[in-house]
Design a protein around this motif. Structure first.
Motif, PDB file in Angstrom:
ATOM      1  N   ASP A  43       0.832  -1.205   0.000  1.00 51.46           N
ATOM      2  CA  ASP A  43       0.000   0.000   0.000  1.00 51.46           C
ATOM      3  C   ASP A  43       0.867   1.257   0.000  1.00 51.46           C
ATOM      4  N   ASP A  44       0.789   2.028  -1.088  1.00 47.77           N
ATOM      5  CA  ASP A  44       1.581   3.250  -1.205  1.00 47.77           C
ATOM      6  C   ASP A  44       1.197   4.288  -0.161  1.00 47.77           C
ATOM      7  N   GLU A  45      -0.068   4.340   0.210  1.00 53.15           N
ATOM      8  CA  GLU A  45      -0.521   5.280   1.227  1.00 53.15           C
ATOM      9  C   GLU A  45       0.193   5.007   2.554  1.00 53.15           C
ATOM     10  N   LEU A  46       0.372   3.727   2.870  1.00 50.73           N
ATOM     11  CA  LEU A  46       1.073   3.366   4.096  1.00 50.73           C
ATOM     12  C   LEU A  46       2.557   3.715   4.008  1.00 50.73           C
ATOM     13  N   ASP A  47       3.126   3.691   2.803  1.00 55.53           N
ATOM     14  CA  ASP A  47       4.529   4.096   2.643  1.00 55.53           C
ATOM     15  C   ASP A  47       4.715   5.545   3.079  1.00 55.53           C
ATOM     16  N   THR A  48       3.794   6.389   2.672  1.00 53.68           N
ATOM     17  CA  THR A  48       3.863   7.798   3.048  1.00 53.68           C
ATOM     18  C   THR A  48       3.707   7.954   4.553  1.00 53.68           C
ATOM     19  N   LEU A  49       2.734   7.260   5.131  1.00 51.75           N
ATOM     20  CA  LEU A  49       2.531   7.327   6.575  1.00 51.75           C
ATOM     21  C   LEU A  49       3.742   6.776   7.316  1.00 51.75           C
ATOM     22  N   ASP A  50       4.352   5.732   6.769  1.00 48.82           N
ATOM     23  CA  ASP A  50       5.520   5.118   7.387  1.00 48.82           C
ATOM     24  C   ASP A  50       6.682   6.105   7.497  1.00 48.82           C
ATOM     25  N   LEU A  52       6.379   9.241   8.013  1.00 47.93           N
ATOM     26  CA  LEU A  52       6.051  10.169   9.094  1.00 47.93           C
ATOM     27  C   LEU A  52       6.042   9.477  10.450  1.00 47.93           C
ATOM     28  N   SER A  53       5.454   8.279  10.490  1.00 45.99           N
ATOM     29  CA  SER A  53       5.319   7.556  11.753  1.00 45.99           C
ATOM     30  C   SER A  53       5.207   6.056  11.488  1.00 45.99           C
ATOM     31  N   PRO A  54       6.313   5.339  11.559  1.00 49.73           N
ATOM     32  CA  PRO A  54       6.250   3.887  11.332  1.00 49.73           C
ATOM     33  C   PRO A  54       5.238   3.172  12.229  1.00 49.73           C
ATOM     34  N   PRO A  55       5.153   3.507  13.525  1.00 51.63           N
ATOM     35  CA  PRO A  55       4.148   2.822  14.352  1.00 51.63           C
ATOM     36  C   PRO A  55       2.712   3.082  13.886  1.00 51.63           C
ATOM     37  N   ALA A  56       2.435   4.277  13.399  1.00 50.34           N
ATOM     38  CA  ALA A  56       1.093   4.595  12.915  1.00 50.34           C
ATOM     39  C   ALA A  56       0.778   3.787  11.654  1.00 50.34           C
ATOM     40  N   ALA A  57       1.758   3.643  10.770  1.00 48.48           N
ATOM     41  CA  ALA A  57       1.550   2.850   9.555  1.00 48.48           C
ATOM     42  C   ALA A  57       1.304   1.390   9.911  1.00 48.48           C
ATOM     43  N   GLU A  58       2.066   0.866  10.855  1.00 42.34           N
ATOM     44  CA  GLU A  58       1.882  -0.524  11.270  1.00 42.34           C
ATOM     45  C   GLU A  58       0.514  -0.727  11.914  1.00 42.34           C
ATOM     46  N   ALA A  59       0.089   0.221  12.726  1.00 42.26           N
ATOM     47  CA  ALA A  59      -1.218   0.122  13.373  1.00 42.26           C
ATOM     48  C   ALA A  59      -2.346   0.187  12.344  1.00 42.26           C
ATOM     49  N   GLU A  60      -2.214   1.064  11.356  1.00 37.70           N
ATOM     50  CA  GLU A  60      -3.241   1.178  10.311  1.00 37.70           C
ATOM     51  C   GLU A  60      -3.316  -0.102   9.491  1.00 37.70           C
ATOM     52  N   ALA A  61      -2.178  -0.671   9.145  1.00 39.40           N
ATOM     53  CA  ALA A  61      -2.169  -1.934   8.392  1.00 39.40           C
ATOM     54  C   ALA A  61      -2.817  -3.038   9.212  1.00 39.40           C
ATOM     55  N   ALA A  62      -2.538  -3.097  10.497  1.00 49.34           N
ATOM     56  CA  ALA A  62      -3.139  -4.111  11.375  1.00 49.34           C
ATOM     57  C   ALA A  62      -4.653  -3.924  11.443  1.00 49.34           C
ATOM     58  N   ARG A  63      -5.095  -2.673  11.544  1.00 51.89           N
ATOM     59  CA  ARG A  63      -6.530  -2.394  11.595  1.00 51.89           C
ATOM     60  C   ARG A  63      -7.206  -2.868  10.313  1.00 51.89           C
ATOM     61  N   ARG A  64      -6.574  -2.615   9.169  1.00 46.68           N
ATOM     62  CA  ARG A  64      -7.146  -3.035   7.888  1.00 46.68           C
ATOM     63  C   ARG A  64      -7.244  -4.559   7.778  1.00 46.68           C
ATOM     64  N   VAL A  65      -6.203  -5.243   8.210  1.00 47.36           N
ATOM     65  CA  VAL A  65      -6.202  -6.704   8.144  1.00 47.36           C
ATOM     66  C   VAL A  65      -7.340  -7.259   8.996  1.00 47.36           C
ATOM     67  N   LEU A  66      -7.496  -6.760  10.206  1.00 40.45           N
ATOM     68  CA  LEU A  66      -8.563  -7.255  11.076  1.00 40.45           C
ATOM     69  C   LEU A  66      -9.946  -6.874  10.557  1.00 40.45           C
ATOM     70  N   ALA A  67     -10.058  -5.734   9.891  1.00 36.24           N
ATOM     71  CA  ALA A  67     -11.348  -5.315   9.339  1.00 36.24           C
ATOM     72  C   ALA A  67     -11.820  -6.253   8.236  1.00 36.24           C
ATOM     73  N   ARG A  68     -10.883  -6.897   7.568  1.00 35.99           N
ATOM     74  CA  ARG A  68     -11.244  -7.831   6.505  1.00 35.99           C
ATOM     75  C   ARG A  68     -11.592  -9.222   7.032  1.00 35.99           C
ATOM     76  N   GLU A  69     -11.352  -9.453   8.296  1.00 40.23           N
ATOM     77  CA  GLU A  69     -11.647 -10.768   8.896  1.00 40.23           C
ATOM     78  C   GLU A  69     -13.161 -10.961   9.040  1.00 40.23           C
ATOM     79  N   PRO A  70     -13.620 -12.182   8.807  1.00 41.62           N
ATOM     80  CA  PRO A  70     -15.065 -12.446   8.965  1.00 41.62           C
ATOM     81  C   PRO A  70     -15.496 -12.391  10.416  1.00 41.62           C
TER      82      PRO A  70
END
Length: 70
Positions: A43-50, A52-70
């Motif tokens: 995700d290029d959007e996460l690259d930009t966030l990374d 600025l704030s690597p922990p924020a990018a990691e947290a956003e990616a984790a949130r997205r992964v869990l949001a896709r879970e059934p």
């Protein structure tokens, strides 16, 4: 900071989700951690966030992964 993918993924989660995912089987944790790593890499959007704030990018990616879970 955890060195393995599961540990890094769990560290990126908020406390409630971290507890819930920690209770899942190891195979499921591995699958989620792999999906999280793919999300971070693709995700290029996460690259930009990374930049600025690597922990924020990691947290956003984790949130997205869990949001896709059934």
């Amino acid at each position: 900071m955890p060195a393995d993918a599961i540990g890094r993924f769990l560290a990126a989660l908020d406390p409630d989700h971290r507890e819930a995912v920690s209770g899942r089987p190891r195979e499921e944790q591995e699958r989620l951690a792999a999906a999280w790593e793919r999300e971070l890499e693709s995700d290029d959007e996460l690259d930009t966030l990374d930049e600025l704030s690597p922990p924020a990018a990691e947290a956003e990616a984790a949130r997205r992964v869990l949001a896709r879970e059934p």
